[in-house]
Structure formats: C-alpha cells, structure tokens
Design an enzyme around this catalytic site. Sequence first.
Site, PDB file in Angstrom:
ATOM      1  N   VAL A  71      17.626  -6.853  -2.859  1.00  0.00           N
ATOM      2  CA  VAL A  71      16.190  -7.193  -2.945  1.00  0.00           C
ATOM      3  C   VAL A  71      15.956  -8.493  -3.997  1.00  0.00           C
ATOM      4  O   VAL A  71      15.791  -9.329  -2.801  1.00  0.00           O
ATOM      5  CB  VAL A  71      15.043  -5.931  -2.884  1.00  0.00           C
ATOM      6  N   CYS A  72      16.513  -8.053  -5.121  1.00  0.00           N
ATOM      7  CA  CYS A  72      16.699  -9.060  -5.883  1.00  0.00           C
ATOM      8  C   CYS A  72      16.891 -10.430  -5.642  1.00  0.00           C
ATOM      9  O   CYS A  72      16.619 -11.834  -5.432  1.00  0.00           O
ATOM     10  CB  CYS A  72      17.398  -8.604  -7.274  1.00  0.00           C
ATOM     11  N   SER A  73      18.406 -10.436  -4.975  1.00  0.00           N
ATOM     12  CA  SER A  73      18.874 -11.744  -4.341  1.00  0.00           C
ATOM     13  C   SER A  73      18.318 -12.196  -2.681  1.00  0.00           C
ATOM     14  O   SER A  73      18.692 -13.209  -3.045  1.00  0.00           O
ATOM     15  CB  SER A  73      20.617 -10.731  -4.281  1.00  0.00           C
TER      16      SER A  73
END
Length: 200
Positions: free
Chosen positions: A87-89
Amino acid sequence: MASTILKRTSFSSSSSGIRIGGVPLRYFATKVEAGTDIVATAHNVSLQKARSWDEGVSSKFSTTPLKDIFKDKRVVIFGLPGAYTGVCSQQHVPSYKNNIDKFRAEKVDSVICVAVNDPYVMNAWAEKLQAKDAIEFYGDFDGSFHKNLGLEKDLSAALLGPRSQRWSAFVVDGKVKVLNVEENPSDFKVSGAEVILKQI
C-alpha cells in the site's frame, strides 16, 4: 497522556472540544492530537534525511532536528509502515506525489514522508518511485519519532518488527492542526493526500 490512538479516522476541533469520528477525545488516551507541539513532544528526536551511503559518510551521518523541519513552516507529513511495502508504494506515496501542485497552491512548504527505515533504504525507494522532487523522505531509523508521538505499531506478525501506524498530519510552526490515523496499517482510507487537502 500515554498509550494508543484511535484509528481510521481524523481528529478535528469543534465547539464542544476535539472529537474523533464524533466521539469526544476524552475517551481516548493519546500522546499527540490537534494542538500538540511535535517539536516539544519529541524534543530529543532527530530524523535522517534520505541519502546515499556516500552522502551519509560525507555528512558524517548527520541528522535533522525536528525544529529545522517544522519551525515557521506549513508542513504536511505522512507516516507509513515501511519502504517497498504494498500500500505504501502503490497508493500512499503516489497520492502525495500526484497532488504536489495542489499542496503548493495551499502554500504548504514541504510534504514529508517518514518511515521506520534507515535513510539509505528511504533514498533508494524514493528514487524508485521517482518522488524525490515532490516529497522529502526521512528515516526514523530506531522508531523514536513515532514512539514519542504514540504512533508506533508492532508489525512482527508481518515480519516487519516495530514500525509505525499509517497516518498523516498538517503541522503549522510545529503545532498539529489535523491528524489522521488508519484503523489498520493495511488500510488507506483517511491518510491519503486527497483527504488532508480538504482539511488544510
């Protein structure tokens, strides 16, 4: 005040006091909330600006005091569990990168991404995402920044160890104006750029 923060919603002020998703804040214990001075709350903490190893050596492994990041500035900062994670990327960082012109139009001095990683990993990740021109990346290598703010999260179940919540904040001259914390680190409901742009 100590312990944890309620998640997956935003903190806001009203005539009856600060509320979280319609519930008065007094029902929740927290270290950071609207009005908190981040620099004072984490007064012994410095962050490590993303850089290559050679840049680290040449700077004698310098760190950046929080006052240099927040004093006399309008800052949007978001924290996430870790570089190179899903999700971060795929969602979190891109939401800020793709809206950087809107933040500048709101006279935001800097948009900052921080994670419990070393500055070298953060640098490589920022370059991979082609986001360094839009966002400043910082490493919280030992998690002390997040611990001081009560935003730490044990993600040992995902083999990540001590990390951070997924969150975002609008900070003016070191004072928190808005804080959004996801209910789960895998969620992406309240901490993205589109949400905080409406709160500035």
